[in-house]
Design an enzyme around this catalytic site. Structure first.
Site, PDB file in Angstrom:
ATOM      1  N   LEU A 183       0.851  -1.169  -0.081  1.00  0.00           N
ATOM      2  CA  LEU A 183      -0.039   0.067   0.128  1.00  0.00           C
ATOM      3  C   LEU A 183       0.846   1.227  -0.074  1.00  0.00           C
ATOM      4  O   LEU A 183       1.580   1.769   0.725  1.00  0.00           O
ATOM      5  CB  LEU A 183      -1.018  -0.121   1.141  1.00  0.00           C
ATOM      6  N   LEU A 184       1.005   1.734  -1.028  1.00  0.00           N
ATOM      7  CA  LEU A 184       2.120   2.753  -1.480  1.00  0.00           C
ATOM      8  C   LEU A 184       1.544   4.250  -1.340  1.00  0.00           C
ATOM      9  O   LEU A 184       0.372   4.483  -2.090  1.00  0.00           O
ATOM     10  CB  LEU A 184       2.823   2.724  -2.803  1.00  0.00           C
ATOM     11  N   LYS A 265      -8.671   3.309   7.251  1.00  0.00           N
ATOM     12  CA  LYS A 265      -7.739   2.327   7.099  1.00  0.00           C
ATOM     13  C   LYS A 265      -8.217   0.874   6.729  1.00  0.00           C
ATOM     14  O   LYS A 265      -7.874   0.059   6.113  1.00  0.00           O
ATOM     15  CB  LYS A 265      -6.644   1.971   8.426  1.00  0.00           C
ATOM     16  N   GLY A 287       3.610   0.648   5.676  1.00  0.00           N
ATOM     17  CA  GLY A 287       4.569   0.938   6.177  1.00  0.00           C
ATOM     18  C   GLY A 287       4.432   1.607   7.788  1.00  0.00           C
ATOM     19  O   GLY A 287       5.200   2.264   8.179  1.00  0.00           O
ATOM     20  N   GLN A 296      -2.163   3.722  14.418  1.00  0.00           N
ATOM     21  CA  GLN A 296      -0.938   2.640  14.710  1.00  0.00           C
ATOM     22  C   GLN A 296      -0.806   2.267  16.053  1.00  0.00           C
ATOM     23  O   GLN A 296       0.525   1.694  16.215  1.00  0.00           O
ATOM     24  CB  GLN A 296       0.167   3.221  13.831  1.00  0.00           C
ATOM     25  N   CYS A 456      15.393  14.015 -19.387  1.00  0.00           N
ATOM     26  CA  CYS A 456      15.861  13.078 -18.397  1.00  0.00           C
ATOM     27  C   CYS A 456      16.543  12.125 -19.475  1.00  0.00           C
ATOM     28  O   CYS A 456      16.109  12.032 -20.780  1.00  0.00           O
ATOM     29  CB  CYS A 456      15.109  12.411 -17.352  1.00  0.00           C
TER      30      CYS A 456
END
Length: 482
Positions: A183-184, A265, A287, A296, A456
């Site tokens: 889960l980014l 969440k 994370g 958390q 780039c």
């Protein structure tokens, strides 16, 4: 050029069959990554090592950078491979490689030998070391903490003269473990957590919950693409984007303020679990770190985990924030995270730190789960290798050009190391340098009457940055592809 690849120690203690399987997979992974830029790359497998070779010395710097970022490699050696006749021949070959570098330096010789020979490893060290000390302008032999350690390996009739030792990233080869779905969010924590599982040999797929519009998604895509291209390019992975704004709106309207963070969440875990089911992925990665934010706490994490039967892996659960930031800096995701806004923290003003499951379930009874099902059904799945092409097709107004107009300025957005290694020189034109991670804050200070062409190496990062700037309201931007 040749390199000897030394395996991660945990691979070497596996059973024979597992060790062979892991080593063969590492061989394929190395070949897949190196052949992205050098089709002549060769990878040979031995029992305790891999040997990488190529005739294209112009790729030397890319080999060093790439091999250091492939999971499963503990360290790798630059070597000169040859045959030998006797001890004196080994000395002569070693002096040709090391003689000039030993001038004014203390040194010692360390040898490793495999096969039957008429000399021992110690005799080899003494003979070569004595010869170098006698025939080169050294500062003498020092067995403990010398300035230079000359490393030799003899295997049957082959001599490996080691000219440099480079650290790898360790871990297990990619795809030796099962897949995970990370889960980014684009912040410090989720990027480091994803890296930890790449290093451990998992194919890490990405699930992104969009709470901040196109700019948010573009930023997170940059992080996912960077992690994949830097550390996991041997295998394809998927990037999943879910528009979670309707879910947030429903939570804001239907859920008690103090319970919003935990409910959000839980909704994310439900959605990620469905995505994981679709791709047959057995575990989720987050994370999260115990006590870092209100959702958390151990009590809240327990309540959050109840909504899915997937294993929820939290590699940073006991890490301190400074250590997470330090690791993000080391692996290269710090700059992305520093410019990524945090959207989840605005949900609840007085969040609970000890959620009661029955209370949470009562609040969720007011939630219209058809909204959650809808956003998951409309999720967009993307092969991460196609991010550059997908973003180009998605936003047509980003112009790509190879021709410069009089009022256009080239803006090189590569990092300083990339820039120094391969400078962009355009005859008769100056090139401005602003690294991509500073572009969001620095671009607004540039003269607005000029048009800027972002550059780039591969065009992916410049395209993503151009999209981001367009989203911010800047129209004086294009992509430069000479």
């Amino acid at each position: 050029m040749k390199f000897i690849i030394k395996l991660f120690p945990e691979i070497t203690i596996k059973s024979k069959s597992v060790r062979q399987r892991f080593t063969k997979m590492l061989q394929g992974n190395i070949r897949n990554v190196l052949r992205r830029f050098d089709e002549d790359a060769r990878v040979r497998m031995d029992w305790d090592k891999l040997v990488v070779s190529s005739r294209n010395d112009q790729f030397h710097a890319q080999y060093l950078e790439t091999l250091a970022c492939i999971p499963g490699i503990q360290y790798f050696l630059e070597v000169k491979l040859s045959n030998f006749t006797d001890l004196h021949d080994i000395f002569e070959q070693t002096r040709a490689v090391w003689g000039d570098r030993l001038k004014g330096k203390t040194f010692c010789v360390r040898a490793r030998r495999v096969g039957k020979h008429d000399f021992s490893s110690l005799e080899l060290e003494r003979y070569v070391g004595g010869g170098l000390n006698q025939h080169c302008e050294t500062a003498g032999v020092r067995l403990k903490k010398p300035d230079i350690q000359v490393n030799l390996e003899v295997e049957n009739d082959e001599l490996y003269i080691i000219s440099a030792v480079h650290h790898g990233m360790g871990g297990f080869p990619m795809a030796t473990q099962e897949d995970v779905l990370s889960l980014l969010s684009g912040g410090f924590d989720s990027g480091v957590a994803s890296y930890q599982f790449i290093k451990r040999g998992c194919r890490v797929h990405y699930c992104f919950f969009n709470l901040g519009g196109a700019a948010h998604e573009i930023g997170v895509k940059q992080v996912a693409y960077y992690l994949w291209s830097k550390f996991g390019a041997s295998h394809k992975v998927r990037f999943t984007a879910i528009d979670f704004e309707p879910v947030v709106a429903e939570i804001l309207e239907k859920v008690d303020n103090g319970q919003m963070g935990v409910v959000l969440k839980r909704m994310m875990m439900r959605a990620a679990g469905q995505v994981a089911d679709y791709f047959q992925i057995p575990a989720l990665v987050t994370g999260e770190c115990v006590g870092q934010v209100s959702s958390q706490t151990l009590t809240n994490l327990n309540v959050i985990d109840r909504v899915t039967d997937k294993v929820i892996l939290r590699p940073l659960i006991t890490w301190d924030k400074p250590d997470i930031i330090s690791e993000a800096r080391r692996i290269g995701t710090l700059e992305f995270a520093e410019t990524m806004p945090e959207y989840c923290g605005v949900i609840s003003k007085k969040p609970t730190i000890k959620a009661v499951l029955s209370n949470i379930e009562a609040e969720e009874a007011n939630f219209d789960f058809a909204i959650l099902d809808k956003v998951v059904s409309e999720a967009r799945y993307l092969d991460i290798r196609r991010i550059g092409e997908e973003t180009a097709a998605e936003v047509q107004e980003i112009e790509t050009t190879e021709v410069l107009a009089a009022d256009e300025v080239i803006l090189d957005i590569r990092s300083a190391d990339e820039r120094d290694e391969k400078p962009l020189v355009v005859e008769g034109r100056d090139v401005l340098h602003i690294p991509f991670f500073k572009l969001a804050t620095a671009f607004g200070d540039l003269p607005k009457e000029q048009t800027y062409l972002l550059y780039c190496d591969r065009g992916v990062m410049s395209k993503l940055q151009a999209l981001y700037l367009k989203e911010k309201g800047f129209d004086n931007v294009k992509v430069y592809r000479p």
